[in-house]
Scaffold this motif. Structure first.
Motif, mmCIF file in Angstrom:
data_model
loop_
_atom_site.group_PDB
_atom_site.id
_atom_site.type_symbol
_atom_site.label_atom_id
_atom_site.label_comp_id
_atom_site.label_asym_id
_atom_site.label_seq_id
_atom_site.Cartn_x
_atom_site.Cartn_y
_atom_site.Cartn_z
ATOM 1 N N PRO A 18 -17.614 17.584 19.562
ATOM 2 C CA PRO A 18 -16.764 17.129 19.480
ATOM 3 C C PRO A 18 -15.900 16.635 21.003
ATOM 4 C CG PRO A 18 -16.684 18.488 17.423
ATOM 5 C CD PRO A 18 -17.181 18.606 18.737
ATOM 6 N N THR A 19 -14.839 14.839 21.324
ATOM 7 C CA THR A 19 -13.558 14.799 21.728
ATOM 8 C C THR A 19 -12.913 15.100 20.763
ATOM 9 O OG1 THR A 19 -15.671 14.199 23.063
ATOM 10 C CG2 THR A 19 -13.561 13.491 23.895
ATOM 11 N N ALA A 20 -11.769 15.719 21.610
ATOM 12 C CA ALA A 20 -10.493 15.716 20.514
ATOM 13 C C ALA A 20 -8.817 15.610 22.022
ATOM 14 C CB ALA A 20 -10.094 17.656 20.116
ATOM 15 N N ALA A 21 -8.436 14.856 20.915
ATOM 16 C CA ALA A 21 -7.297 15.023 22.249
ATOM 17 C C ALA A 21 -6.127 14.971 20.766
ATOM 18 C CB ALA A 21 -7.347 13.067 22.586
ATOM 19 N N SER A 22 -4.645 14.938 21.403
ATOM 20 C CA SER A 22 -3.916 14.891 20.894
ATOM 21 C C SER A 22 -3.466 13.867 20.506
ATOM 22 C CB SER A 22 -2.390 15.514 21.944
ATOM 23 O OG SER A 22 -2.776 17.097 22.028
ATOM 24 N N ALA A 107 1.304 18.100 21.008
ATOM 25 C CA ALA A 107 0.744 18.430 21.706
ATOM 26 C C ALA A 107 0.199 19.736 22.126
ATOM 27 C CB ALA A 107 1.526 18.640 23.451
ATOM 28 N N ASP A 108 0.154 20.352 21.011
ATOM 29 C CA ASP A 108 -0.281 21.913 20.022
ATOM 30 C C ASP A 108 -1.327 21.038 18.916
ATOM 31 O OD1 ASP A 108 1.911 23.437 21.269
ATOM 32 O OD2 ASP A 108 2.116 23.667 20.067
ATOM 33 N N ILE A 109 -1.462 20.045 18.252
ATOM 34 C CA ILE A 109 -2.195 19.840 18.596
ATOM 35 C C ILE A 109 -3.727 19.118 18.551
ATOM 36 C CG2 ILE A 109 -3.041 17.571 15.522
ATOM 37 C CD1 ILE A 109 -0.394 18.492 15.013
ATOM 38 N N LYS A 110 -4.904 19.006 18.064
ATOM 39 C CA LYS A 110 -6.409 18.318 18.380
ATOM 40 C C LYS A 110 -6.697 17.962 17.695
ATOM 41 C CE LYS A 110 -5.071 20.143 22.634
ATOM 42 N NZ LYS A 110 -3.844 19.201 23.208
ATOM 43 N N ARG A 111 -7.479 16.230 17.485
ATOM 44 C CA ARG A 111 -8.205 15.911 16.509
ATOM 45 C C ARG A 111 -9.077 15.459 17.007
ATOM 46 N NH1 ARG A 111 -7.025 12.465 19.248
ATOM 47 N NH2 ARG A 111 -5.430 10.824 18.526
ATOM 48 N N SER A 112 -10.659 14.794 16.185
ATOM 49 C CA SER A 112 -11.104 13.853 16.228
ATOM 50 C C SER A 112 -11.436 13.800 15.421
ATOM 51 C CB SER A 112 -12.528 15.143 16.931
ATOM 52 O OG SER A 112 -12.452 15.921 18.153
ATOM 53 N N VAL A 113 -12.196 12.662 15.166
ATOM 54 C CA VAL A 113 -12.395 11.679 13.881
ATOM 55 C C VAL A 113 -14.446 12.066 13.929
ATOM 56 C CG1 VAL A 113 -12.905 9.727 11.963
ATOM 57 C CG2 VAL A 113 -10.660 10.395 13.667
#
Length: 116
Positions: A18-22, A107-113
């Motif tokens: 997964p590629t995660a971003a804030s 900035a502390d949260i990374k999420r992917s769908v």
């Protein structure tokens, strides 16, 4: 800032990294469906919260939003994000998609769908 539209990543048999971003402070717009999940990590030290807004009603009453606490250092898979509960209805500019909000430090949260 406006909500960010997040691209759904397909899970494959070969494996998906997964590629995660804030997210930004206004939150996300994500796809919905029986195979759609939200993968969220809190890389910070303080509590955060993920809210998937419900668009559903039952017998004239609003169905509550899905609210998931996310402690520091924790990753959670949230879902499925069913269209009938969370997706905007047909005729809406966001039909079939859902709004997701986050508390805590973006900035502390990374999420992917992800979907399969």
């Amino acid at each position: 800032m406006a909500r960010q539209s997040v691209t759904t990543q397909k899970i494959t048999r070969a494996g998906t990294i997964p590629t995660a971003a804030s997210p930004n402070v206004d939150g996300d717009i994500i796809d919905t469906g029986a195979s759609v999940f939200l993968l969220v990590s809190n890389t910070g030290g303080s509590l955060a919260q993920v809210t998937v807004q419900s668009q559903a009603t039952f017998d004239g009453l609003a169905v509550e939003d899905l609210v998931v606490p996310l402690a520091g250092g924790v990753t959670r898979a949230i879902g499925p994000i069913h269209t009938g509960t969370f997706g905007f209805p047909d005729g809406n500019a966001n039909a079939g998609r859902a709004f997701v909000d986050y508390t805590g430090t973006p900035a502390d949260i990374k999420r992917s769908v992800l979907s399969y």
